[in-house]
Design an enzyme around this catalytic site. Structure first.
Site, PDB file in Angstrom:
ATOM      1  CG  HIS A   1      58.485  -1.478  -7.026  1.00 24.63           C
ATOM      2  ND1 HIS A   1      57.462  -2.332  -6.686  1.00 24.63           N
ATOM      3  CD2 HIS A   1      57.959  -0.624  -7.941  1.00 24.63           C
ATOM      4  CE1 HIS A   1      56.382  -2.018  -7.372  1.00 24.63           C
ATOM      5  NE2 HIS A   1      56.665  -0.996  -8.150  1.00 24.63           N
TER       6      HIS A   1
ATOM      7  CB  THR B   1      56.961 -13.730  -8.431  1.00 28.58           C
ATOM      8  OG1 THR B   1      57.040 -12.319  -8.605  1.00 28.58           O
ATOM      9  CG2 THR B   1      56.425 -14.400  -9.651  1.00 28.58           C
TER      10      THR B   1
ATOM     11  CB  SER C   1      56.139  -6.321  -2.739  1.00 33.96           C
ATOM     12  OG  SER C   1      55.527  -7.418  -2.191  1.00 33.96           O
ATOM     13  CG  ASN C   2      61.825  -8.117  -2.743  1.00 27.35           C
ATOM     14  OD1 ASN C   2      62.903  -8.173  -2.176  1.00 27.35           O
ATOM     15  ND2 ASN C   2      61.632  -7.364  -3.813  1.00 27.35           N
TER      16      ASN C   2
ATOM     17  CG  HIS D   1      56.818  -4.769 -11.329  1.00 32.78           C
ATOM     18  ND1 HIS D   1      57.392  -3.596 -11.775  1.00 32.78           N
ATOM     19  CD2 HIS D   1      57.355  -5.015 -10.131  1.00 32.78           C
ATOM     20  CE1 HIS D   1      58.236  -3.144 -10.853  1.00 32.78           C
ATOM     21  NE2 HIS D   1      58.240  -3.985  -9.849  1.00 32.78           N
TER      22      HIS D   1
ATOM     23  CG  HIS E   1      52.844  -5.481  -6.421  1.00 36.91           C
ATOM     24  ND1 HIS E   1      53.372  -6.008  -7.579  1.00 36.91           N
ATOM     25  CD2 HIS E   1      53.910  -5.155  -5.644  1.00 36.91           C
ATOM     26  CE1 HIS E   1      54.700  -6.002  -7.487  1.00 36.91           C
ATOM     27  NE2 HIS E   1      55.047  -5.497  -6.321  1.00 36.91           N
TER      28      HIS E   1
ATOM     29  CB  CYS F   1      66.340 -11.494  -8.077  1.00 32.62           C
ATOM     30  SG  CYS F   1      65.260 -10.279  -8.849  1.00 32.62           S
TER      31      CYS F   1
ATOM     32  CD  GLU G   1      54.363 -10.670  -9.642  1.00 36.43           C
ATOM     33  OE1 GLU G   1      55.366 -10.183  -9.079  1.00 36.43           O
ATOM     34  OE2 GLU G   1      54.040 -11.869  -9.544  1.00 36.43           O
TER      35      GLU G   1
END
Ligand code: SF4
Length: 321
Positions: free
Chosen positions: A48, A171, A230-231, A81, A131, A19, A133
């Site tokens: 990550h 996010t 995470s994503n 993050h 996390h 991204c 973030e």
């Protein structure tokens, strides 16, 4: 008929992989290495992804958990993050030359949380405990946050004033991930306020939309990404919820030949922190197991780019020791 001699259809998700926030964070570190020379100290993994971290380490990056592990005067980068105010201040106190690679979309969440706090509201943060973030966003508001991970947590929330509440989100959760939690919050606290849906990260949502579409067309889905992303985990979970087998893998070395024995099609995507060459390596490796035909699904074109900080563009050189 399923058999391993017929050709295997490989469909690549669109969009997938990096991204704009990850692109920017990696470019910041690469430019810092080129401009200031190694070593460059990065607090926390810059993004990550195991491969990205190992590659940067080989180029002279030292990854640390905390600012106190960074020597005086060393070039310091904060990861995509985001960081708490306490971490930011600890670097300031030591006058470390800092370049902040926090994704601008994460910074936007920090600002939202601070704005709500300024209005006298308690903050509910929807996110995953531990996390980075979540730690960063929690540490941006003076009173701290109420962390909720799912709708069940909402039922257990204890707040001081239900009339003065606001929520913000991590996010890497998408609109879909958060909608049940937000509905539970609104049902229990009708006066709660929160950001517009458009505040949720475009990249997370786009990658999930692509997987939702792709999962309907394939027998197996491979998600390229690291276990702590995470994503990426969410993309794998999403495919499983839709009812197909899905594996989260770091790279081609994790492939198991038997996965491809009796299937006709495989979808491949990559988390927002996974580089494209890992996808291509996986495609090549599958090609050694089966005859394949590779196609890319139609999908949303992404052209978001974030501005680089002036310390790596030459506009404002860092003061180094
Ligand atoms: Fe930024 Fe979204 Fe990428 Fe996270 S996933 S770094 S919020 S663009």
């Amino acid at each position: 008929m399923n058999n391993s001699t017929a050709s295997l259809r490989i469909i690549l998700a669109q969009p997938r992989g990096f991204c704009a926030g990850v692109d920017r964070a990696i470019e910041i570190v690469e430019r810092a290495l080129a401009l200031y020379g190694p070593p460059v100290y990065v607090r926390h993994e810059i993004v990550h992804n195991k491969w990205v971290v190992e590659d940067l380490r080989a180029k002279g990056v030292v990854f640390v958990r905390e600012v106190n592990e960074i020597p005086d005067g060393a070039i310091t980068v904060f990861s995509a993050h985001g960081i708490s105010e306490k971490v930011e201040n600890s670097a300031k106190l030591r006058d470390l030359p800092v370049i902040d690679a926090t994704c601008p979309l994460v910074t936007k969440v920090h600002r939202e949380a601070q704005r709500y706090e300024g209005e006298g509201r308690e903050i509910v943060l929807i996110g995953h405990e531990g996390h980075p973030e979540v730690e960063g966003t929690s540490g941006r508001v003076k009173q701290g946050v109420h962390l909720v991970q799912d709708a069940k947590d909402v039922a257990k929330l204890k707040v001081n004033n239900p009339e003065k509440l606001a929520y913000v989100t991590q996010t890497t959760l998408s609109v879909d991930d958060t909608k049940d939690i937000i509905a539970a919050l609104k049902s229990r606290f009708p006066a709660i306020t929160g950001p517009e849906l458009r505040d949720i990260c475009y990249a997370t949502q786009n990658r999930q939309n692509a997987v939702r579409e792709l999962a309907k067309q394939v027998d197996l889905l491979l998600v390229i990404g690291s276990a702590n992303s995470s994503n990426s985990n969410r993309l794998r979970d999403l495919a499983e919820e839709i009812g197909i087998t899905a594996y989260l893998i770091d790279d081609a070395k994790s492939l198991q030949p038997h996965w491809f024995d009796a299937i006709e099609s495989v979808g491949i995507t990559a988390g927002a922190s996974a580089p494209e060459h890992l996808v291509m390596n996986v495609v090549d490796a599958i090609g050694h197991l089966r005859t394949t035909r590779v196609e890319t699904m139609p999908g949303e074109a992404e052209n978001t780019r974030f501005k680089l900080p002036p310390e790596v563009t030459g506009e404002r050189p860092l003061k180094t020791a």
